[in-house]
Design a protein around this motif. Sequence first.
Motif, PDB file in Angstrom:
ATOM      1  N   PHE A  46      29.049  35.837  44.805  1.00 21.01           N
ATOM      2  CA  PHE A  46      29.949  35.914  43.645  1.00 21.01           C
ATOM      3  C   PHE A  46      31.162  36.798  43.924  1.00 21.01           C
ATOM      4  O   PHE A  46      32.272  36.488  43.523  1.00 21.01           O
ATOM      5  CB  PHE A  46      29.208  36.451  42.421  1.00 21.01           C
ATOM      6  N   HIS A  47      30.905  37.904  44.622  1.00 22.86           N
ATOM      7  CA  HIS A  47      32.028  38.784  44.946  1.00 22.86           C
ATOM      8  C   HIS A  47      33.054  38.072  45.811  1.00 22.86           C
ATOM      9  O   HIS A  47      34.254  38.304  45.699  1.00 22.86           O
ATOM     10  CB  HIS A  47      31.525  40.051  45.653  1.00 22.86           C
ATOM     11  N   GLY A  50      34.770  35.441  43.620  1.00 20.50           N
ATOM     12  CA  GLY A  50      35.634  36.153  42.680  1.00 20.50           C
ATOM     13  C   GLY A  50      36.809  36.843  43.339  1.00 20.50           C
ATOM     14  O   GLY A  50      37.687  37.357  42.661  1.00 20.50           O
ATOM     15  N   ILE A  52      36.929  39.634  45.157  1.00 20.72           N
ATOM     16  CA  ILE A  52      37.022  41.083  45.350  1.00 20.72           C
ATOM     17  C   ILE A  52      36.497  41.486  46.732  1.00 20.72           C
ATOM     18  O   ILE A  52      36.623  42.631  47.120  1.00 20.72           O
ATOM     19  CB  ILE A  52      36.326  41.901  44.244  1.00 20.72           C
ATOM     20  N   LYS A  71      41.867  37.205  43.301  1.00 21.18           N
ATOM     21  CA  LYS A  71      41.187  37.587  42.066  1.00 21.18           C
ATOM     22  C   LYS A  71      41.731  36.778  40.902  1.00 21.18           C
ATOM     23  O   LYS A  71      42.841  36.277  40.945  1.00 21.18           O
ATOM     24  CB  LYS A  71      41.413  39.069  41.806  1.00 21.18           C
ATOM     25  N   GLY A  72      40.928  36.697  39.864  1.00 25.31           N
ATOM     26  CA  GLY A  72      41.414  36.050  38.647  1.00 25.31           C
ATOM     27  C   GLY A  72      41.269  34.544  38.637  1.00 25.31           C
ATOM     28  O   GLY A  72      41.784  33.894  37.739  1.00 25.31           O
ATOM     29  N   ILE A  74      38.194  32.860  38.783  1.00 21.89           N
ATOM     30  CA  ILE A  74      36.991  32.416  38.094  1.00 21.89           C
ATOM     31  C   ILE A  74      36.706  33.345  36.916  1.00 21.89           C
ATOM     32  O   ILE A  74      37.250  34.429  36.818  1.00 21.89           O
ATOM     33  CB  ILE A  74      35.755  32.426  39.023  1.00 21.89           C
ATOM     34  N   TYR A  76      33.794  35.439  35.399  1.00 22.81           N
ATOM     35  CA  TYR A  76      32.525  35.949  35.899  1.00 22.81           C
ATOM     36  C   TYR A  76      31.820  36.776  34.827  1.00 22.81           C
ATOM     37  O   TYR A  76      32.446  37.560  34.131  1.00 22.81           O
ATOM     38  CB  TYR A  76      32.822  36.814  37.127  1.00 22.81           C
ATOM     39  N   GLY A  96      39.242  38.388  28.215  1.00 19.21           N
ATOM     40  CA  GLY A  96      39.594  37.523  29.346  1.00 19.21           C
ATOM     41  C   GLY A  96      40.995  36.947  29.208  1.00 19.21           C
ATOM     42  O   GLY A  96      41.764  36.921  30.164  1.00 19.21           O
ATOM     43  N   GLU A  98      43.335  38.215  27.246  1.00 20.17           N
ATOM     44  CA  GLU A  98      44.277  39.335  27.158  1.00 20.17           C
ATOM     45  C   GLU A  98      44.808  39.721  28.540  1.00 20.17           C
ATOM     46  O   GLU A  98      45.986  40.061  28.684  1.00 20.17           O
ATOM     47  CB  GLU A  98      43.515  40.508  26.541  1.00 20.17           C
ATOM     48  N   ILE A  99      43.930  39.649  29.556  1.00 22.79           N
ATOM     49  CA  ILE A  99      44.330  40.071  30.894  1.00 22.79           C
ATOM     50  C   ILE A  99      45.439  39.177  31.437  1.00 22.79           C
ATOM     51  O   ILE A  99      46.344  39.640  32.111  1.00 22.79           O
ATOM     52  CB  ILE A  99      43.093  40.092  31.829  1.00 22.79           C
ATOM     53  N   VAL A 100      45.389  37.879  31.095  1.00 24.69           N
ATOM     54  CA  VAL A 100      46.451  36.993  31.588  1.00 24.69           C
ATOM     55  C   VAL A 100      47.518  36.759  30.518  1.00 24.69           C
ATOM     56  O   VAL A 100      48.399  35.930  30.692  1.00 24.69           O
ATOM     57  CB  VAL A 100      45.875  35.641  32.066  1.00 24.69           C
ATOM     58  N   SER A 144      37.876  32.543  28.403  1.00 26.96           N
ATOM     59  CA  SER A 144      38.740  32.902  29.522  1.00 26.96           C
ATOM     60  C   SER A 144      39.403  31.635  30.045  1.00 26.96           C
ATOM     61  O   SER A 144      38.827  30.561  29.986  1.00 26.96           O
ATOM     62  CB  SER A 144      37.922  33.559  30.633  1.00 26.96           C
ATOM     63  N   GLN A 146      40.049  30.627  33.002  1.00 26.10           N
ATOM     64  CA  GLN A 146      39.664  30.084  34.305  1.00 26.10           C
ATOM     65  C   GLN A 146      38.768  28.859  34.153  1.00 26.10           C
ATOM     66  O   GLN A 146      37.959  28.794  33.222  1.00 26.10           O
ATOM     67  CB  GLN A 146      38.932  31.149  35.134  1.00 26.10           C
TER      68      GLN A 146
END
Lengths: 245, 254
Positions: A46-47, A50, A52, A71-72, A74, A76, A96, A98-100, A144, A146
């Motif tokens: 997953f990391h 994702g 990271i 990043k961004g 998927i 998760y 989710g 809000e971040i984009v 989100s 994604q």
Amino acid sequence: MGNLAVKDITKSYGDHNILHGVNFTVNDGEFVSILGPSGSGKSTLFHLIGGIRLPDSGEIFLEDKQINGQKGSISYTPQSPSLMPWRTVLKNVLLGGEIVGKHDEKRALALIERAGLQGYENAYPHELSGGMKQRVAFVRSLLSPQPLICLDEPFSALDEFTRLEMQKWLMSIWQENKRSILFVTHNIDEAIFLSDRVIVLSQKPATVKREFTIPFERPRHESILLTEEFLDWKKAIYRELSEDV
Amino acid sequence: MKKFMKKGWKPVAVILLLFIIWEVTSKLFEIPGWLLPAPSQILQTGVEGWASYQHHIFSTVQLTIIGFIIGCSVGILIAISLHLVPQLREALYPLIIISQNIPIIVLAPLLVIWFGFGMLPKIIVITLVCFFPIAVSALDGFRQTDHDLKHYMQMAGANKKQIFWKLEWPNALPYVFAGLKISATYSVMGAVISEWLGANKGIGVYMTLASSSFRTDRVFVSIFLVMVLSLLFFAIIILLEKSLIKWKPKGEGN
């Protein structure tokens, strides 16, 4: 939309070879489970998806675009629901987007209601039960932007009854929204009951041992859990898993 | 208020008992007022002298508030910059701890020599005692951020700024308040010490004048004033905390 392809991913930390040539795909709108013994590198996977962590070799494609280390891409949901304790249910669910820079409160309220959480919009996470928190986390994933939702053992901390309720709820919501889901679990029943396909990972270093396509029709009813056919699938997968040990 | 009555009576009873013992013994052994005045005598001086010292209180409160705000801002800014730039933390963290080992009493006269008798040396003294508890606890709060939440934010595509303001800052806020409570009480003490150095107004001035003229009753009045002010500031911080942090489960941290 939402198709993921993982090609020949290898990852080690120091001398520990965690993933060794992992290959699989998730088609658009498909529910795929990854099943493996604990410590088989599912979280590492997953990391990598994702973004990271970077794989040592291999490529990850989402909608035919390479997303190694991006990043961004998927949505998760970690093992614990990971809600922010200082945000209300509504604010958590909107995070989710809000971040984009997107904000869709109407849809959020509708999905909160669909999750059976109406009246809790302004409650804080510490006021919710474990199952409710998981539902909030899942609504957050659905909201989100994604295309692919990754769930890391979301029901592992719940008791057996809540878990079945949550599985049924997850399936019904998923069927309405048809997003691609990559679901990690170590529960065989859960994997068969929920998924279109089950991917079995081996012990460390993890590779894909086998893929099972689960033919049960949808919508699925919990009664299939007790059928002969279900048990046959369970036996087959169990054999595959226990060969390692 | 009811809750306070339920919980608050024990310390109040202890304090009352202490005062009674003090009063009785000082009457019984006829201790002279310049050595140790009885509580009743202190109270009398406190009430009668109100007009002569109330302008001192105002001056100290003003100095404390200005110093506290500047000290806390410095503390929070230091914590944020040390957190965001790890190299800075490695380089400066030992220095910050050393800064707390400087005896203020020794440093204060030097500050007067360097910066004169104005506001500046006093603000520096208060800042020195205030910034440390906040900086250390805020840094702790930033570092105690939940790993799962951080992974979630990273995978969701949050940039460093978003991770800080949406995750690390709100997470550190209860820690910051823990630091603020300590600093609030320190700041009153800091203000009084800085007034000893040379000021024409303030509880510190009143205190030094009283002790050099053997008015021990007035010394005690000023001690009680410092205590009351510290408690007052502490209470204000707690009220602020309660109004800002509503998401904590009830019964935790009370």
